[in-house]
Design a protein around this motif. Structure first.
Motif, PDB file in Angstrom:
ATOM      1  N   ILE A   1       0.838  -1.204   0.000  1.00  0.00           N
ATOM      2  CA  ILE A   1       0.000   0.000   0.000  1.00  0.00           C
ATOM      3  C   ILE A   1       0.870   1.250   0.000  1.00  0.00           C
ATOM      4  O   ILE A   1       0.639   2.202  -0.769  1.00  0.00           O
ATOM      5  CB  ILE A   1      -0.954  -0.014   1.209  1.00  0.00           C
ATOM      6  N   ARG A   2       1.890   1.258   0.840  1.00  0.00           N
ATOM      7  CA  ARG A   2       2.745   2.451   0.922  1.00  0.00           C
ATOM      8  C   ARG A   2       3.511   2.681  -0.374  1.00  0.00           C
ATOM      9  O   ARG A   2       3.701   3.825  -0.800  1.00  0.00           O
ATOM     10  CB  ARG A   2       3.709   2.304   2.100  1.00  0.00           C
ATOM     11  N   ASP A   3       3.949   1.609  -1.023  1.00  0.00           N
ATOM     12  CA  ASP A   3       4.657   1.780  -2.296  1.00  0.00           C
ATOM     13  C   ASP A   3       3.705   2.253  -3.391  1.00  0.00           C
ATOM     14  O   ASP A   3       4.075   3.084  -4.233  1.00  0.00           O
ATOM     15  CB  ASP A   3       5.326   0.468  -2.704  1.00  0.00           C
ATOM     16  N   TYR A   4       2.481   1.740  -3.385  1.00  0.00           N
ATOM     17  CA  TYR A   4       1.462   2.228  -4.320  1.00  0.00           C
ATOM     18  C   TYR A   4       1.239   3.721  -4.143  1.00  0.00           C
ATOM     19  O   TYR A   4       1.099   4.470  -5.126  1.00  0.00           O
ATOM     20  CB  TYR A   4       0.164   1.446  -4.087  1.00  0.00           C
ATOM     21  N   GLN A   5       1.238   4.179  -2.898  1.00  0.00           N
ATOM     22  CA  GLN A   5       1.012   5.607  -2.642  1.00  0.00           C
ATOM     23  C   GLN A   5       2.188   6.479  -3.078  1.00  0.00           C
ATOM     24  O   GLN A   5       2.013   7.689  -3.252  1.00  0.00           O
ATOM     25  CB  GLN A   5       0.700   5.832  -1.163  1.00  0.00           C
ATOM     26  N   LEU A   6       3.368   5.904  -3.258  1.00  0.00           N
ATOM     27  CA  LEU A   6       4.468   6.674  -3.848  1.00  0.00           C
ATOM     28  C   LEU A   6       4.163   7.007  -5.311  1.00  0.00           C
ATOM     29  O   LEU A   6       4.567   8.054  -5.819  1.00  0.00           O
ATOM     30  CB  LEU A   6       5.780   5.889  -3.757  1.00  0.00           C
ATOM     31  N   LEU A   7       3.432   6.117  -5.966  1.00  0.00           N
ATOM     32  CA  LEU A   7       3.023   6.360  -7.359  1.00  0.00           C
ATOM     33  C   LEU A   7       1.769   7.223  -7.422  1.00  0.00           C
ATOM     34  O   LEU A   7       1.579   7.977  -8.388  1.00  0.00           O
ATOM     35  CB  LEU A   7       2.755   5.015  -8.055  1.00  0.00           C
TER      36      LEU A   7
END
Length: 366
Positions: free
Chosen positions: A50-56
């Motif tokens: 989820i956190r990596d998705y939010q970087l995008l």
């Protein structure tokens, strides 16, 4: 619609269940939208994704609701039957892939095609509606300090033989899922019964060994960590290995006779509100970037790469013909057949010969 509602009432699924836990991941920039994920997957595993998705997508707030699988299925099915979008899921994730296939078959999933969905192997996706995004083996977990190396079973035949040779040493110290409560435990048991002639002997050996059964992977890991059991059968490898990484005194064996492999799956329900962002999240899970994060920080195993460090097994999950994926598709509808399920559970109860303790219902299963 009325026929579907009647079916839900008959199954006892008309009233939505309450999520076990809700976690909010705020947008790091001005919030454009909120993506609601309802999932039967541990937060510790999903948070890195989820956190990596939010970087995008830094303008997306993600609200994550964690369920046990049966409750998740009931809530999503009821929302679909009622056509209810208020507080509905935008993305549904579950290890009980048969539940998601049933939802899709009942018209509860949106179709999605993209570059990422086209890359998936046939066994890991169905009808452009249900998408497997992990590769998770069913493993034998054990306490290295309590199971002598010469006793360590590396196949089901070796496990049956161990319980035959040393009944006093292991009676009451073997654990697995209560398949009457655990969706993933039931799925693994059904595929065990299909995959090998050893299934009957294995379940009988468990009955003689006074198998300790629990609802959830977390409960079984806790029993192993506390020494209440010393061997756990068919546990989700990703969760056991994650506990090892956090310092638990555990070992993992990927069976060499055959390895059942689950592909945890996602779908976007027809009641989703943030549809475009939901499709973007599914694409992220399937992308090379999402798969790398999943392999390194979340679920740890993949199909063709080497096993994680410290895991006892073949060179890879696909080595030596032992790879037995649970296909995402209509074959799983048979798993949901009520009459077949009742017969299978009755035979299992008779072989095990004990009523299961219900334990704590938190976590992924049933």
């Amino acid at each position: 619609m009325m026929r579907r509602l009647a079916l839900l009432l008959a199954l006892g699924l008309a009233v939505p269940a309450i999520a076990e836990e809700m976690t909010r991941f705020p947008a790091s920039e001005h919030e454009r939208t909120t993506l609601t994920i309802r999932a039967a997957a541990d937060l510790d595993a999903m948070a890195p994704l989820i956190r990596d998705y939010q970087l995008l997508y830094p303008d997306v707030t993600v609200v994550y609701h964690e369920y046990i699988t049966a409750d998740l299925f009931g809530e999503v099915a009821a929302a679909c039957a009622a056509g209810r979008s208020t507080s509905a899921a935008d993305v549904v994730i579950s290890s009980s892939v048969d539940h998601l296939v049933k939802l899709a078959n009942d018209g509860c999933a949106r179709s999605h095609r993209s570059i990422e969905t086209a890359r998936q192997p046939d066994w890991a996706a169905w009808r452009n509606e249900v998408f497997g995004f992990t590769t998770e083996p069913a493993v034998i977990a054990y306490r290295p300090d309590l199971v002598p190396r010469e006793d360590l079973p590396r196949s089901r035949v070796e496990l049956v033989d161990l319980l035959r040779r040393k009944p006093a040493a292991y009676a009451g110290h073997i654990g697995s899922y209560d398949i009457t409560l655990s969706g993933i435990g039931y799925l693994f048991a059904v595929y065990d019964a299909r995959a090998a002639a050893t299934y009957g002997r294995l379940v009988e050996a468990f009955g003689r060994a006074n198998l300790r059964v629990r609802c959830c992977t977390g409960d079984l890991i806790a029993d192993l960590a506390a020494g209440r059991i010393v061997i756990g059968y068919n546990l989700l490898g990703s969760y056991v290995y994650g506990a090892m990484r956090r310092g638990a005194r555990l070992g993992v064996v990927v069976p060499r006779d055959y390895t059942l492999v689950l592909s945890r799956a996602a779908l976007v329900p027809v009641t989703a509100r943030a549809v475009g962002d939901a499709f973007a999240f599914v694409d992220y899970l399937l992308s090379e970037r999402g798969q790398r994060v999943s392999r390194e920080e979340a679920f740890f195993f993949d199909r063709t790469g080497p096993l994680p460090p410290g895991v006892d097994g073949p060179p890879s999950l696909s080595a030596a013909g032992a790879f037995r994926p649970i296909t995402v598709g209509p074959v799983l509808l048979a798993v949901q057949d009520r009459a077949k399920r009742a017969r299978f559970l009755a035979e299992w109860r008779q072989s095990i010969g004990a009523e299961a303790p219900r334990g704590d219902r938190r976590g992924e299963e049933p």
